[in-house]
Design a protein around this motif. Structure first.
Motif: not given
Ligand code: GUN
Ligand code: FE
Length: 420
Positions: A374-395
């Protein structure tokens, strides 16, 4: 037992993501017990490691990569396969007779696989037994799982990279004696491809695979000049795949064939029948002008498939980036032939994780009984406008990189950065 709390995403099948917001994933003895929306009463006393607002996803599998071509990553893009091998690849691989050089390159290679979240690797080494052994030890030290092939070849390449059939057998057997039962890192029989292997060597490889129940990897139908050459070298064969099959190298034991850009007809049917896995390497196919592999056809036919970086034909070690390339190439192919639908995000994620993972057992999903890679992804830098979880993974897949991967697990254990 251990519980991890995070937003959990994985692909139990190729049509959809399973998404558990603020989910709980229980692991026991390295294997997933279950994923829950809320903590079951029976697990109340189990320690919880809380990853907060981060994403928890299966780790990556690289099903085809040449470790000794690491120095050539991102250079030498001006030739097609056969002259590329002769001018750039064979000269670099010749340096691996020197184990000190091999150690310098291989340490960096293993460290960088770690960086990009690849916890399982199917690698070619070189013809040299000692540096191959070193690569296997480095994977073991890192705690990362791998199948590593000492490359076998004895014609149509520089003298220094050729070996006798007897030496090939002896060296493979030495590696089997040392790593044959290893939990993490095992040998894989690796005839480079038909042009560099005489019928005697191919037969010896087939015999070794059968005798020691070892998997097999090689290259198949990558480039049109290569395919024509194979037909000259093996005139009795019905197709390139059949040329391997005649020597017991096409699915008698679990087998991966890289590329399969031009696979169709009887060769495709043989892959389906023998469940030979395709390692799809889109960046390599672009860089070496090889073509666009018909991934949709493999999916439709039920031919197993995974993704490979194929360094240094490919230039990018990230399997996330490979997903993007695979989708984009499938779209260009679709432009030319509208009967082959392009790949979707769940499809390519499934290919890279659960589909590829079948080569290692139950790997690449978070269903009960799967090994916890497994991997733990810290995407807060990419999640600047409340994306859905699926969009967060896609981004993250499209825009992210190793800086966003903050924890890595292989078979239940957290894997820390290997020393270079
Ligand atoms: N076919 C035989 N050897 C190789 C190699 O090193 N890379 C690629 N892409 N194809 C090959
Ligand atoms: Fe390759």
């Amino acid at each position: 037992m251990q519980i991890y709390k995070a937003h959990v995403l994985f692909t139990p099948d190729r049509t959809r993501f399973e998404v558990i917001e603020n989910g709980y994933l229980a692991v026991d003895e390295g294997k997933v017990v279950g994923v829950y929306n809320s903590l079951p009463a029976s697990l109340q006393d189990v320690p919880v490691r809380d990853f907060g607002d981060k994403l928890l996803i299966p780790a990556m599998n690289d099903m085809h990569v040449h470790a000794p071509q690491y120095r050539n990553q991102g250079i030498a893009m001006d030739l097609e396969l056969l002259p590329w091998l002769e001018n750039y690849t064979f000269p670099e691989e010749s340096k691996f007779s020197d184990t000190a050089y091999a150690e310098r390159m291989y340490r960096r290679f293993v460290r960088d696989l770690w960086r990009f979240g690849t916890m399982r690797t199917v690698a070619f080494a070189t013809v040299h037994k000692d540096s191959t052994r070193l690569l296997m030890q480095l994977f073991k030290e890192a705690g990362m799982s791998a199948r590593v092939g000492k490359v076998d070849m004895n014609r149509n390449c520089p003298e220094a990279l050729q070996e006798s059939v007897e030496d090939a057998i002896r060296d493979n057997e030495a590696l089997v004696a040392e790593f044959g039962e290893d939990e993490l890192v095992r040998p894989i029989i690796t005839p480079r491809f038909i042009p560099t292997c005489t019928p005697e060597l191919l037969q010896a490889c087939g015999n070794l695979a059968r005798k020691y129940k070892l998997p097999v990897q090689s290259h198949l139908s990558e480039n049109r000049n290569e395919i024509a050459w194979v037909q000259e070298l093996e005139p009795e064969s019905r197709n390139y795949g059949d040329a391997y099959d005649r020597y017991g190298l096409f699915g008698d034991t679990p087998t991966i064939m890289a590329h399969c850009v031009w696979t169709a007809g009887e060769e495709l049917e043989l892959m389906r029948k023998n469940q030979v896995m395709v390692a799809h390497c889109p960046t390599s196919n672009l860089n070496l002008t090889s073509g666009m592999s018909p991934v949709r056809v493999f999916l439709n036919e039920g031919v197993p498939i995974g993704l490979g970086s194929d360094i240094s034909g490919g230039h990018d070690l990230s399997i996330f980036r490979m997903m993007v390339y695979a989708v984009q190439v499938s779209k260009m192919r679709y432009c030319q032939d509208k009967s082959l639908a392009f790949l979707t995000l769940p499809e390519i994620f499934w290919i890279a994780t659960k589909s590829a993972g079948t080569f290692f057992g139950k790997v690449g999903s978070f269903e009960p009984g799967y090994e916890f890679d497994a991997l733990v992804i810290d995407d807060k830098e990419l999640n600047h406008d409340n994306y859905s979880l699926l969009h967060r993974l896609e981004r993250f897949i499209y825009l992210g990189d190793d800086r966003h991967i903050v924890h890595r697990f292989c078979r239940g254990k957290e894997i820390h950065e290997p020393k270079v």
